[in-house]
Design an enzyme around this catalytic site. Sequence first.
Site, PDB file in Angstrom:
ATOM      1  N   ASP A  66       0.840  -1.201   0.000  1.00 28.75           N
ATOM      2  CA  ASP A  66       0.000   0.000   0.000  1.00 28.75           C
ATOM      3  C   ASP A  66       0.881   1.260   0.000  1.00 28.75           C
ATOM      4  O   ASP A  66       1.855   1.329   0.769  1.00 28.75           O
ATOM      5  CB  ASP A  66      -0.871  -0.045   1.266  1.00 28.75           C
ATOM      6  CG  ASP A  66      -1.908   1.064   1.321  1.00 28.75           C
ATOM      7  OD1 ASP A  66      -2.323   1.556   0.264  1.00 28.75           O
ATOM      8  OD2 ASP A  66      -2.321   1.415   2.456  1.00 28.75           O
TER       9      ASP A  66
ATOM     10  N   ASN B 222      -9.894   0.955   1.440  1.00 29.25           N
ATOM     11  CA  ASN B 222      -8.807   0.771   2.400  1.00 29.25           C
ATOM     12  C   ASN B 222      -9.286   1.093   3.808  1.00 29.25           C
ATOM     13  O   ASN B 222      -9.951   2.121   4.013  1.00 29.25           O
ATOM     14  CB  ASN B 222      -7.649   1.700   2.060  1.00 29.25           C
ATOM     15  CG  ASN B 222      -6.866   1.216   0.860  1.00 29.25           C
ATOM     16  OD1 ASN B 222      -7.395   0.519  -0.010  1.00 29.25           O
ATOM     17  ND2 ASN B 222      -5.602   1.577   0.811  1.00 29.25           N
TER      18      ASN B 222
HETATM   19 ZN   LIG Z   1      -4.293   5.401   1.469  1.00 31.36          ZN
END
Ligand SMILES: [Zn+2]
Length: 285
Positions: free
Chosen positions: A82, A231
């Site tokens: 990420d 997310n």
């Molecule tokens: Zn983010």
Amino acid sequence: MALVTLKQLVDDAFQNGYAVGAFNVVNMEIMQGALQAAEENKSPLILAVAETHLGLLDLEQYAPILLREAERASVPVAVHLDHGQTFGNFVKALRCGFTSVMFDGSTLPFEENAAKTKEIVRMAHAVGVSVEAELGHVTGGEGDPSPGVADPTLFTDPEEAQQFVQATGIDALAVAVGSVHGVYKGKPELDIPRLARIRELAGVPLVLHGGSGLSDEDFRQAIANGIAKINVYTDLSQAAMAKIRTAQGMPENTDFGKFMLEVIATIKEAVAEKMRIFGSVGKAK
Ligand SMILES: [Zn+2]
């Protein structure tokens, strides 16, 4: 079931009107809670390691565990880097066997972001790994406790999104449409017409970062307009910390390992709640 790519998960979600949660697994407790929630709810899952969290964990120590758990899970699981920004971390993630990486060039000028994203796509696609990139900029940091507000001047431009996707060949696009990383100050307002236009022009699954403070209805509308990956970190961190804080005053001989089982159960419930809101329950194939 299996370790899968991000593309496999988000393409199905995008076509069928749900979103897959990507949970930042900063430690084994979050990983275990997320896996248990996914298996019990027959939901696909994305286990994400954020580059900003590499001070909390060692990628090369942790990656084999994530990948092994993904392989033996009864649901499809992608293992994702990420907000990658460092070339070395992309190479490490690819070498370790991650099935997805995000390149975050969202603070760069358009041309530079597109050129660097394209380079990562070339490298990742050569070994069958999916790529997410960001256009426009979602402000704040993962788990940031100081409240922030979205900056409309940084929102994703739909025409630019179309050019960006065509120029880079990415598999998923993170968009800035009104959410922030960390805690939102006040009530966030998503720019749904903008999101709908981005979906129409970009034509790839879209990603929402910074969901804290959004209502179930906000998520429903976002998903109905192309968001296929969401997310999550701040809400999990807060749920776990609330559990720990309320447990103060526990007996001195409390066993650390046993207490962590309770934290894992709390995380599992927080993840399962997101899966219900995102519509991914029962979508494991
Ligand atoms: Zn983010």
